[in-house]
Design an enzyme around this catalytic site. Structure first.
Site, short mmCIF file in Angstrom:
data_model
loop_
_atom_site.label_atom_id
_atom_site.label_comp_id
_atom_site.label_asym_id
_atom_site.label_seq_id
_atom_site.Cartn_x
_atom_site.Cartn_y
_atom_site.Cartn_z
N ASP A 25 0.83 -1.21 0.00
CA ASP A 25 0.00 0.00 0.00
C ASP A 25 0.86 1.26 0.00
OD1 ASP A 25 -2.47 1.28 -0.04
OD2 ASP A 25 -2.55 1.44 2.14
N ASN A 60 -10.83 -2.55 -5.18
CA ASN A 60 -10.09 -1.59 -6.02
C ASN A 60 -10.76 -1.42 -7.40
OD1 ASN A 60 -6.80 -2.66 -4.85
ND2 ASN A 60 -8.13 -1.06 -4.04
#
Ligand code: IPE
Ligand code: IPE
Ligand code: MG
Length: 230
Positions: free
Chosen positions: A18, A66
Site C-alpha cells: 500500500d 479496487n
C-alpha cells in the site's frame, strides 16, 4: 555481493503493497506513476525474498474493492499488466521461481487473462520459490466461493475447505507486512491470517527496500509464536 539474512527465516511472507498513490502525489505525479514504480519494487523485493531462502511470497496487487476506483486508475493498472508484467516476471522466472495468481481472474479482459496464463505456464517448472500475486482478490469472495463449493460437494471438513481456497497448495503466511501506514487487512487473506505475525510500516510501498525487509525479518525471528498454547 550476496546479502546476509537473519536466521529463523519464515516459509511464507505476504505483503499488502500500500501507498503507491500517496508516493506519486508527494511527487506531484499521477497515481498511476506510483503503481509503475510499485511494480518495480515488487520485483526487487521478490528477488530479495527468494535470495533470503523464503519459499513463498504473496502480494496484494489489486483487490475486489479496487475495481471501484476511477476508471482511469483501473485502466492504468490494466495497462501496467499489459506492458510490464511479462518482462517483470522474466527475472523472477530466471531465478527459478514460479508465479501464480489468486483472485477472480474472469473479471479481466481476455488478453490480460492470456498474459497471466502465459506467465503461469512459463514459470510452472520453477522450484526455488513461489510468487503468488493477488489480482481481483478479496478474502470474503474467496471464503464464500470455497464455502459454496463445500456445500455442493457435501464435504465441509477443514481440509476440504482449505483445498478450495485460492491458496490450496500454499501454506498460511507466517508474516503479513502492510506498508503505507494503515493498520488494517483490507480483505486480505482473512482465513489464512489466523496465526500470521503482523507488521505495519509507514514506508510507502515504492520506497520499501532490502534494509527494511531485513529489519522486519530480524524482528520476526524474535517473535514468540504460541498458536494458543502456553
Ligand atoms: C496500493 O497503493 C496499490 C493498489 C491498491 C493497486 P494505493 O493505490 O492504495 O496507494 P495509496 O494507499 O492510495 O497511497
Ligand atoms: C489494499 O489497499 C489493497 C492493495 C494493496 C492491493 P487499499 O488502499 O485498497 O486499502 P484501503 O482502502 O486503504 O483499506
Ligand atoms: Mg491504499
Amino acid at each position: 555481493m550476496k546479502s546476509e539474512w537473519p536466521s529463523r527465516i519464515p516459509t511464507h511472507i505476504a505483503f499488502i503493497m500500500d501507498g503507491n498513490g500517496r508516493w506519486a502525489k508527494k511527487r506531484l505525479m499521477p497515481r498511476s506513476y506510483g503503481h509503475k514504480v510499485g511494480v518495480e519494487t515488487m520485483r526487487r523485493i521478490a528477488l530479495d525474498v527468494f535470495d533470503a531462502g523464503i519459499s513463498y511470497m504473496s502480494v496484494y496487487a489489486f483487490s475486489t474493492e479496487n475495481k471501484a476506483r476511477p476508471q482511469e486508475e483501473v485502466d492504468g493498472l490494466f495497462h501496467l499488466i499489459r506492458t510490464r508484467l511479462e518482462e517483470l516476471m522474466a527475472d523472477i522466472i530466471a531465478r527459478g521461481a514460479r508465479v501464480v495468481f489468486m483472485g477472480d481472474l474472469q473479471y479481466f479482459p481476455q488478453d490480460i487473462q492470456e498474459i497471466l496464463q502465459r506467465v503461469k505456464e512459463k514459470s510452472a517448472a520453477g522450484r526455488s520459490g513461489t510468487l503468488n500475486i493477488g489480482l481481483n482478490y478479496g478474502a470474503r469472495d474467496e471464503i464464500l466461493r470455497a464455502a459454496a463449493q463445500c456445500v455442493q460437494a457435501g464435504d465441509a471438513t477443514p481440509e476440504a475447505f482449505a483445498k478450495r481456497l485460492y491458496t490450496a497448495d500454499i501454506p498460511d503466511p507466517d508474516l503479513i507486512v502492510r506498508t503505507g501506514g494503515e493498520k488494517r487487512l483490507s480483505n486480505f487473506m482473512l482465513y489464512q491470517a489466523a496465526y500470521s505475525e503482523l507488521f505495519f510500516s509507514d514506508t510507502l510501498w515504492p520506497d520499501f527496500d532490502t534494509a527494511e525487509l531485513k529489519a522486519l525479518l530480524t524482528e520476526y525471528a524474535k517473535r514468540n509464536r504460541r498458536y494458543g498454547k502456553v
